[in-house]
Design a protein around this motif. Structure first.
Motif, mmCIF file in Angstrom:
data_model
loop_
_atom_site.group_PDB
_atom_site.id
_atom_site.type_symbol
_atom_site.label_atom_id
_atom_site.label_comp_id
_atom_site.label_asym_id
_atom_site.label_seq_id
_atom_site.Cartn_x
_atom_site.Cartn_y
_atom_site.Cartn_z
ATOM 1 N N VAL A 199 -6.249 4.165 3.372
ATOM 2 C CA VAL A 199 -5.083 3.942 4.243
ATOM 3 C C VAL A 199 -4.201 2.842 3.665
ATOM 4 O O VAL A 199 -2.973 2.985 3.611
ATOM 5 C CB VAL A 199 -5.528 3.598 5.682
ATOM 6 C CG1 VAL A 199 -4.370 3.070 6.509
ATOM 7 C CG2 VAL A 199 -6.134 4.821 6.339
ATOM 8 N N TRP A 200 -4.814 1.744 3.217
ATOM 9 C CA TRP A 200 -4.032 0.648 2.643
ATOM 10 C C TRP A 200 -3.291 1.120 1.388
ATOM 11 O O TRP A 200 -2.115 0.816 1.213
ATOM 12 C CB TRP A 200 -4.941 -0.531 2.298
ATOM 13 C CG TRP A 200 -4.179 -1.649 1.674
ATOM 14 C CD1 TRP A 200 -3.502 -2.633 2.312
ATOM 15 C CD2 TRP A 200 -3.964 -1.853 0.271
ATOM 16 N NE1 TRP A 200 -2.883 -3.451 1.391
ATOM 17 C CE2 TRP A 200 -3.157 -2.989 0.134
ATOM 18 C CE3 TRP A 200 -4.387 -1.186 -0.867
ATOM 19 C CZ2 TRP A 200 -2.767 -3.476 -1.106
ATOM 20 C CZ3 TRP A 200 -3.991 -1.667 -2.104
ATOM 21 C CH2 TRP A 200 -3.196 -2.805 -2.214
ATOM 22 N N SER A 201 -3.973 1.856 0.524
ATOM 23 C CA SER A 201 -3.342 2.342 -0.713
ATOM 24 C C SER A 201 -2.162 3.254 -0.418
ATOM 25 O O SER A 201 -1.092 3.131 -1.035
ATOM 26 C CB SER A 201 -4.359 3.097 -1.573
ATOM 27 O OG SER A 201 -5.394 2.248 -1.972
ATOM 28 N N MET A 202 -2.345 4.178 0.527
ATOM 29 C CA MET A 202 -1.258 5.092 0.862
ATOM 30 C C MET A 202 -0.086 4.353 1.499
ATOM 31 O O MET A 202 1.076 4.589 1.146
ATOM 32 C CB MET A 202 -1.766 6.204 1.785
ATOM 33 C CG MET A 202 -2.692 7.178 1.085
ATOM 34 S SD MET A 202 -3.463 8.380 2.176
ATOM 35 C CE MET A 202 -2.077 9.095 3.001
ATOM 36 N N ALA A 203 -0.367 3.456 2.435
ATOM 37 C CA ALA A 203 0.706 2.755 3.147
ATOM 38 C C ALA A 203 1.505 1.857 2.214
ATOM 39 O O ALA A 203 2.743 1.851 2.264
ATOM 40 C CB ALA A 203 0.117 1.928 4.289
ATOM 41 N N THR A 204 0.832 1.123 1.359
ATOM 42 C CA THR A 204 1.572 0.244 0.454
ATOM 43 C C THR A 204 2.303 1.036 -0.624
ATOM 44 O O THR A 204 3.384 0.627 -1.053
ATOM 45 C CB THR A 204 0.642 -0.798 -0.192
ATOM 46 O OG1 THR A 204 -0.447 -0.131 -0.844
ATOM 47 C CG2 THR A 204 0.113 -1.765 0.847
ATOM 48 N N SER A 205 1.739 2.167 -1.040
ATOM 49 C CA SER A 205 2.434 3.005 -2.024
ATOM 50 C C SER A 205 3.713 3.582 -1.443
ATOM 51 O O SER A 205 4.767 3.592 -2.095
ATOM 52 C CB SER A 205 1.523 4.139 -2.496
ATOM 53 O OG SER A 205 0.416 3.629 -3.188
ATOM 54 N N ILE A 206 3.644 4.049 -0.209
ATOM 55 C CA ILE A 206 4.830 4.601 0.449
ATOM 56 C C ILE A 206 5.866 3.507 0.678
ATOM 57 O O ILE A 206 7.064 3.717 0.448
ATOM 58 C CB ILE A 206 4.439 5.301 1.769
ATOM 59 C CG1 ILE A 206 3.656 6.582 1.471
ATOM 60 C CG2 ILE A 206 5.666 5.603 2.619
ATOM 61 C CD1 ILE A 206 3.007 7.205 2.680
ATOM 62 N N ALA A 207 5.431 2.328 1.107
ATOM 63 C CA ALA A 207 6.371 1.226 1.330
ATOM 64 C C ALA A 207 7.038 0.815 0.020
ATOM 65 O O ALA A 207 8.254 0.571 -0.015
ATOM 66 C CB ALA A 207 5.648 0.031 1.948
ATOM 67 N N GLU A 208 6.276 0.760 -1.061
ATOM 68 C CA GLU A 208 6.852 0.382 -2.349
ATOM 69 C C GLU A 208 7.799 1.461 -2.861
ATOM 70 O O GLU A 208 8.863 1.161 -3.404
ATOM 71 C CB GLU A 208 5.728 0.142 -3.362
ATOM 72 C CG GLU A 208 6.173 -0.527 -4.624
ATOM 73 C CD GLU A 208 6.678 -1.945 -4.411
ATOM 74 O OE1 GLU A 208 7.501 -2.384 -5.223
ATOM 75 O OE2 GLU A 208 6.266 -2.600 -3.438
ATOM 76 N N TYR A 209 7.450 2.725 -2.668
ATOM 77 C CA TYR A 209 8.324 3.829 -3.073
ATOM 78 C C TYR A 209 9.643 3.783 -2.327
ATOM 79 O O TYR A 209 10.712 3.942 -2.921
ATOM 80 C CB TYR A 209 7.617 5.164 -2.838
ATOM 81 C CG TYR A 209 8.494 6.357 -3.105
ATOM 82 C CD1 TYR A 209 8.759 6.760 -4.403
ATOM 83 C CD2 TYR A 209 9.068 7.076 -2.057
ATOM 84 C CE1 TYR A 209 9.570 7.846 -4.662
ATOM 85 C CE2 TYR A 209 9.880 8.155 -2.293
ATOM 86 C CZ TYR A 209 10.127 8.547 -3.601
ATOM 87 O OH TYR A 209 10.935 9.623 -3.844
ATOM 88 N N ARG A 210 9.585 3.548 -1.035
ATOM 89 C CA ARG A 210 10.811 3.460 -0.243
ATOM 90 C C ARG A 210 11.687 2.296 -0.696
ATOM 91 O O ARG A 210 12.913 2.406 -0.729
ATOM 92 C CB ARG A 210 10.481 3.306 1.237
ATOM 93 C CG ARG A 210 9.989 4.573 1.855
ATOM 94 C CD ARG A 210 9.727 4.380 3.324
ATOM 95 N NE ARG A 210 9.341 5.619 3.952
ATOM 96 C CZ ARG A 210 8.950 5.713 5.207
ATOM 97 N NH1 ARG A 210 8.902 4.623 5.970
ATOM 98 N NH2 ARG A 210 8.613 6.872 5.715
#
Length: 128
Positions: free
Chosen positions: A101-112
């Protein structure tokens, strides 16, 4: 790798030697315990860093800290010893879920953030 080792040790089915199966399971679990301590240190560091700096949403820091505690519980199995009443199964699943969950959430936030900065500032309407 541990799953393959255990599967090959139990391939004999009912004729498999129980002592050999336990030995392979105990030897395979050590790899997971070392990984658990690394994940605990990693998630603990990024969780505290996120809460201090605010670089990501606050809830991702909390998820990382929960994962760190879960992996720490998993690592404590090495101190207590592997057995049927081990807490290994109780700590590893929440830890892995928190890591994912942490990996997905931070990846999406960084992508945005990258996409928003690539687009540049929003155009202003002409005043008039």
């Amino acid at each position: 790798m541990a799953l393959v080792s255990v599967a090959s040790a139990t391939s004999a089915g009912a004729e498999a030697d129980p002592v050999a199966i336990r030995a392979v399971a105990a030897a395979s679990a050590g790899r997971y315990l070392v990984a658990a301590m690394g994940f605990a240190a990693f998630l603990g560091a990024v969780g505290l860093s996120t809460l201090q700096s605010g670089s990501f949403p606050r809830w991702t820091g909390v998820v990382a800290l929960v994962g760190a505690v879960a992996f720490l519980i998993t690592f404590l199995t090495a101190v207590v010893g592997l057995g049927e009443d081990s807490v290994f199964g109780y700590g590893f699943l929440p830890g892995i879920l928190a890591l994912v969950v942490w990996s997905m959430a931070t990846s999406i936030a960084e992508y945005r953030a990258v996409v928003a900065s690539a687009r540049g500032p929003a155009p202003r309407e002409a005043e008039g």
